[in-house]
Design an enzyme around this catalytic site. Structure first.
Site, PDB file in Angstrom:
ATOM      1  N   LYS A 242       0.715  -1.396   0.010  1.00 45.36           N
ATOM      2  CA  LYS A 242       0.324  -0.057  -0.190  1.00 45.36           C
ATOM      3  C   LYS A 242       1.206   1.023  -0.175  1.00 45.36           C
ATOM      4  CE  LYS A 242      -4.229  -2.591   2.313  1.00 45.36           C
ATOM      5  NZ  LYS A 242      -4.785  -3.158   3.277  1.00 45.36           N
TER       6      LYS A 242
ATOM      7  N   ASP B   9     -11.714   2.486   3.717  1.00 45.12           N
ATOM      8  CA  ASP B   9     -12.061   0.827   3.910  1.00 45.12           C
ATOM      9  C   ASP B   9     -12.988   0.335   3.294  1.00 45.12           C
ATOM     10  OD1 ASP B   9     -10.059  -0.913   3.791  1.00 45.12           O
ATOM     11  OD2 ASP B   9      -9.072  -0.452   6.010  1.00 45.12           O
TER      12      ASP B   9
ATOM     13  N   GLN C  75      -5.053  -1.400  10.124  1.00 49.33           N
ATOM     14  CA  GLN C  75      -4.973  -3.126   8.955  1.00 49.33           C
ATOM     15  C   GLN C  75      -5.880  -3.597   9.982  1.00 49.33           C
ATOM     16  OE1 GLN C  75      -3.876  -3.955   6.013  1.00 49.33           O
ATOM     17  NE2 GLN C  75      -4.065  -4.939   5.968  1.00 49.33           N
TER      18      GLN C  75
END
Ligand code: GUN
Length: 311
Positions: free
Chosen positions: A52, A119, A96
């Site tokens: 990422k 997200d 995460q």
């Protein structure tokens, strides 16, 4: 002969399309910014986060990574999220998953401001998806839709079977497909006669996290198969079950200690599908591409709210 749905190619297309948008934001506002929170030392998570960060660098997006220890308490993580919520230079916050067991993951995700939810996991984002309002979408299912559209896979009226009902993939995937006017069936561990249901699918989407569980019995000949699974197989008997007699795979297991496989037997996909996503190189690259799309879109919205004219 089955053809590949090439996630790397589509990822590169999406990145190239984002460059101009990033440039405009940088010129008239500031660099788009994302904060990534990586708790503890889960090796798979560390690899995802590294990819990422690298993709942000490619595009000129500012990123910073916070790495609290695995022992962190929920309250401390909430305090970090709150700090990032307040930052004017941060457009997106990504925590995460998975989080260590003592952390209340739901509280942490709910604490992220919806206008920084890159997200698409926040209940507000999930609600917006459900009723078709604009807003950030969960990256993996959004990437699958992007891939299917760019390969012109017909979705309107298609019989689609999604295997897996997670909040991250299965559920938002089903919702997005409903919005595309597909006929959607969602299967899970309690589904009776999974193979029979899967064989109805024009488009089969596997997202249950079980190494090569789906095989010939689940794939209608000519179906399109999208394999969202990313499983590390470490046992020689498993490698032999999935790739019988394959010396190269056996060697790879010995060298690296594991072999990557999706949720669908790769041999079955190649034999029966018309189009399918390879693992790796199918869905994986798109998740990161869509994260970049979400980051840039949130930065544009922030610039807009600050009174900046971008176009
Ligand atoms: N873990 C596995 N996939 C994801 C994802 O898309 N986002 C986050 N935050 N964690 C993940």
């Amino acid at each position: 002969m089955a053809e590949l749905l090439d996630g790397n190619r589509v990822r590169d297309e999406i990145k190239a399309e984002l460059l101009g948008r990033v440039q405009a934001i940088r010129q008239r506002f500031r660099a788009p910014g994302i904060a990534v929170v990586l708790v503890g030392d889960n090796p798979a998570s560390a690899i995802y986060v590294r990819n990422k960060v690298k993709t942000c660098q490619d595009l000129g997006i500012y990123s910073e990574t916070h790495t609290p220890p695995a022992s962190i308490a929920t309250a401390e993580l909430l305090a970090l999220v709150e700090q990032l919520n307040q930052r004017e230079d941060i457009d997106g916050i990504l925590v995460q998953m998975p989080l260590p067991p003592q952390v209340d993951a739901k509280r942490v995700l709910d604490a992220i401001r919806p206008d920084k939810d890159v997200d698409g996991f926040h209940p507000v984002s999930v609600g917006n998806l459900s009723i078709g309002n604009p807003g950030p979408r969960a990256c993996t299912p959004a990437g699958v839709i992007e891939l299917l559209k760019r390969y012109q896979v017909p979705l309107v009226g298609a019989e689609v079977v999604v295997v897996g009902r997670s909040d991250i993939v299965g559920k938002p995937m089903a919702m997005m497909l409903i919005h595309e006017s597909a006929t959607v069936t969602v299967c899970h561990s309690k589904t009776r006669d999974l193979a029979e249901v899967c064989r109805r699918a024009d488009l089969l989407i596997a997202a249950m996290g079980k190494p090569a569980l789906l095989n010939d019995a689940h794939i209608k000949p000519g179906a399109v198969v999208v394999d969202v699974g990313m499983n590390r197989v470490t046992h020689p008997a498993e490698v032999e079950r999935i790739w019988p007699g394959d010396q190269a795979k056996r060697a790879q297991l010995q060298q690296k200690g594991s072999v990557l496989v999706g949720d669908v037997s790769p041999l079955s996909m190649a034999a029966r599908a018309s189009f399918y996503t390879p693992v790796p190189g199918g869905v994986g690259p798109l998740t990161i591409a869509m994260l970049m799309v979400n980051t840039v879109t949130l930065a544009e919205a922030r610039a807009h709210r600050a009174g900046v004219l971008l176009h």
